[in-house]
Design a protein around this motif. Structure first.
Motif, short mmCIF file in Angstrom:
data_model
loop_
_atom_site.label_atom_id
_atom_site.label_comp_id
_atom_site.label_asym_id
_atom_site.label_seq_id
_atom_site.Cartn_x
_atom_site.Cartn_y
_atom_site.Cartn_z
N UNK A 4 0.85 -1.23 -0.19
CA UNK A 4 -0.06 0.17 0.10
C UNK A 4 0.81 1.28 -0.02
N UNK A 5 0.31 2.45 -0.45
CA UNK A 5 1.04 3.63 -0.33
C UNK A 5 1.82 4.06 0.85
N UNK A 55 9.91 -1.75 -3.89
CA UNK A 55 8.69 -2.03 -5.09
C UNK A 55 7.44 -1.93 -4.10
N UNK A 56 6.43 -1.21 -4.79
CA UNK A 56 5.19 -0.72 -4.56
C UNK A 56 4.09 -1.52 -5.33
N UNK A 57 3.34 -2.54 -4.65
CA UNK A 57 2.50 -3.08 -5.21
C UNK A 57 1.04 -2.55 -5.10
N UNK A 58 0.31 -1.80 -6.09
CA UNK A 58 -0.90 -1.04 -5.88
C UNK A 58 -2.07 -1.97 -6.11
N UNK A 59 -2.91 -2.20 -5.38
CA UNK A 59 -4.26 -3.02 -5.32
C UNK A 59 -5.43 -2.01 -5.81
N UNK A 60 -5.30 -0.93 -5.86
CA UNK A 60 -6.59 -0.04 -5.96
C UNK A 60 -6.17 1.46 -6.13
N UNK A 61 -7.19 2.07 -5.57
CA UNK A 61 -7.21 3.67 -5.73
C UNK A 61 -7.32 4.14 -4.41
N UNK A 62 -6.50 4.58 -3.75
CA UNK A 62 -6.76 4.63 -2.03
C UNK A 62 -7.83 5.85 -1.89
N UNK A 63 -7.57 7.00 -2.30
CA UNK A 63 -8.67 8.07 -2.27
C UNK A 63 -9.89 7.66 -2.69
N UNK A 87 -5.06 15.52 0.27
CA UNK A 87 -3.58 15.08 0.89
C UNK A 87 -3.36 13.65 0.56
N UNK A 88 -4.46 12.82 0.57
CA UNK A 88 -4.18 11.50 0.42
C UNK A 88 -3.85 11.44 -1.17
N UNK A 89 -4.58 12.24 -2.24
CA UNK A 89 -4.09 11.91 -3.57
C UNK A 89 -2.65 12.25 -3.74
N UNK A 90 -2.19 13.36 -2.97
CA UNK A 90 -0.82 13.82 -3.17
C UNK A 90 0.23 12.82 -2.59
N UNK A 91 -0.25 12.10 -1.36
CA UNK A 91 0.70 11.11 -1.02
C UNK A 91 0.81 9.77 -1.78
N UNK A 102 -1.84 10.05 -12.99
CA UNK A 102 -1.99 10.53 -11.88
C UNK A 102 -0.27 11.01 -11.48
N UNK A 103 0.61 10.40 -11.87
CA UNK A 103 1.94 10.60 -11.40
C UNK A 103 3.05 10.48 -12.43
#
Length: 385
Positions: A97-98, A112-120, A138-142, A167-168
Motif C-alpha cells: 500500500x502507498x 517495490x510498491x504493489x498497488x491494489x486499487x485507488x486509495x482516495x 492530501x491522500x491523493x498527493x501522498x 496521476x503521477x
C-alpha cells in the motif's frame, strides 16, 4: 533473495490484499526465496490503539476524513520505526500500500510498491473521506508521492496501471492477480461431505458471495435478486462470506423481502475454509459496481472460484472484464441489475451441463494465466531489476 512484504494494515485479515500477500509468499518460497511479512499486527497492540486507532475515532467526530488521514500517517510512522529496528537484513521491500511504501522509502533498501486499487477513491466510496476535501487532496498527493519515489510500481490490472500513469507520470508493470492453483482446485467429489460438515441442507442449491461487504462489491444485489430465484428454485440458499459497512443494508433487505430462511451471513471465513464453500457451491456471485470512481480489480475471489470449478456470474466492470469471457468461462451481467443477476443464476441452475462446461474452461484459464508460481517468477524478475 530475502524479500520483506509490508503493509500498514493488519495481516492476516479478511480481504484480497491479505490473500495476495499469503499467495505471493507461497509462490516466492516455492521458487527458493526467503520471505518475511511486516504489518500493523507487529506494532504492540496498546501503542497501535493509542497512536493510530483511538485518536482517529475521535478526530472523525469533528470532521469526516480527519481521523482517516491521522490513522494512515500514524500507521506509516509505526511501520517506519519497525523497519528501522529490524534485526535481519533484506534484499528488497515489497510494500502493499502507498503508506507502507512511504514508510520504507529513504531507508536504503530498494522498495517495490504493489498497488491494489485507488486509495482516495476507495476511501470516498466507503464513506471515510469527503470528496474534494483537504483530506482527500492530501491522500491523493501522498499517493502520487509514493508512486514517484518507489523504485518500481506493480499493479494488479491494466486500469490501475493507467490511473497511476495519469496521476503521477509513472509507468507501472501490470501483473494480474493470481491464486494458489494447488489449494484452489475442483473438489466436487466431497460436495456431500462438505455440506454435512458446514451444516448445509443436502438438497439445497447454493449461491455463494465471497466478498467484503462494501459498496463497490455490490453485495446488496444478490439479496435483491434472490426472491425471483426462489420462485423457481425454492430450496436455494444464499451464503455471504465477509464483513463490512454494508452489512446493515443487507440485513434490512433480507427482512424487507422476507428471505431470512434462505440467507446465511457467515461473517469472516478463514481463507483455508473457503475451498470447502466453493466445493459445495452451484453458482458464485461477484456483483461488483462502479462506486465513486472505483471499479473492481482482478478479483481474487473470482479467480479462486474459477480455479475451484464453480461457475461464476460477475458484473461487467473493471478487472472482471479482463478475466472472464462471457459465455465461455463465466457469465457477465449488467451491474446493479437484480433481474439480470437472477436470470443468469437460473440459467445455470437449469442447465447444469452448461454450468459444468463454463467451470471446466475457467479452470483451464486459471492454470494457464493466474498461477501463483508464474506470478512469483515475474515478481522476482522485477525485484532483480
Amino acid at each position: 533473495m530475502k524479500i520483506l512484504l509490508t503493509t500498514i494494515f493488519a495481516y492476516p485479515h479478511t480481504g484480497g490484499l491479505s490473500t495476495h500477500m499469503s499467495t505471493l509468499k507461497s509462490g516466492l518460497e516455492a521458487e527458493g526465496h526467503q520471505v518475511g511479512i511486516l504489518s500493523f499486527n507487529d506494532v504492540p497492540r496498546l501503542k497501535g490503539i493509542l497512536r493510530a486507532q483511538g485518536p482517529a475515532f475521535f478526530l472523525n467526530k469533528f470532521k469526516k476524513g480527519k481521523g482517516f488521514v491521522w490513522s494512515q500517517l500514524q500507521r506509516k510512522q509505526l511501520i517506519h520505526n519497525l523497519l528501522k529496528g529490524l534485526d535481519e537484513s533484506y534484499d528488497i521491500i515489497n510494500a502493499q500500500d502507498i503508506f507502507a511504501a512511504l514508510a520504507s522509502v529513504g531507508l536504503g533498501l530498494p522498495t517495490a510498491l504493489t498497488s491494489h486499487g485507488y486509495m482516495a477513491y476507495e476511501a470516498i466510496s466507503k464513506g471515510a473521506l469527503a470528496s474534494g476535501s483537504k483530506e482527500d487532496q492530501l491522500i491523493r498527493n501522498m499517493e502520487r508521492h509514493a508512486y514517484q519515489h518507489a523504485d518500481r510500481v506493480i499493479t494488479v490490472d491494466q486500469r490501475i496501471k493507467g490511473y497511476i500513469l495519469e496521476a503521477s507520470g509513472v509507468e507501472a508493470t501490470a501483473i494480474k492477480n493470481f491464486i494458489n492453483v494447488d489449494d484452489f482446485k475442483p473438489d466436487k467429489t466431497k460436495k456431500v461431505l462438505y455440506k454435512k460438515e458446514l451444516g448445509l441442507p443436502k438438497q439445497s442449491k447454493i449461491l455463494f458471495v465471497p466478498r467484503r461487504l462494501t459498496k463497490k462489491n455490490g453485495v446488496v444485489f444478490p439479496a435483491l435478486a434472490l426472491p425471483r430465484i426462489l420462485k423457481e428454485e425454492p430450496h436455494t440458499l444464499l451464503l455471504y462470506a465477509g464483513t463490512g459497512e454494508d452489512l446493515p443494508d443487507i440485513k434490512r433487505i433480507i427482512k424487507q423481502k422476507g428471505i431470512e430462511k434462505n440467507v446465511v451471513l457467515l461473517g469472516a471465513v478463514p481463507h483455508y475454509d473457503m475451498k470447502k464453500y466453493y466445493a459445495v457451491t452451484d453458482v458464485v456471485l461477484i456483483p461488483s459496481i462502479h462506486s465513486e470512481g472505483v471499479e473492481e480489480a482482478t478479483s481474487i475471489a473470482a479467480l479462486e472460484a474459477m480455479g475451484s470449478g464453480a461457475p461464476v456470474v460477475a458484473s461487467f466492470v473493471g478487472g472482471l472484464k479482463e478475466i472472464i469471457e462471457n459465455g465461455k468461462d463465466g457469465i457477465h451481467v449488467e451491474e446493479q441489475n437484480p433481474e439480470a443477476l437472477s436470470q443468469a443464476v437460473l440459467n445455470l441452475l437449469n442447465h447444469p451441463a452448461y454450468a459444468n462446461n463454463l467451470a471446466e474452461k475457467a479452470r483451464g484459464k486459471i492454470e494457464e494465466n493466474h498461477s501463483h508460481i508464474a506470478a512469483a517468477k515475474r515478481y522476482a524478475d522485477i525485484y532483480r531489476g
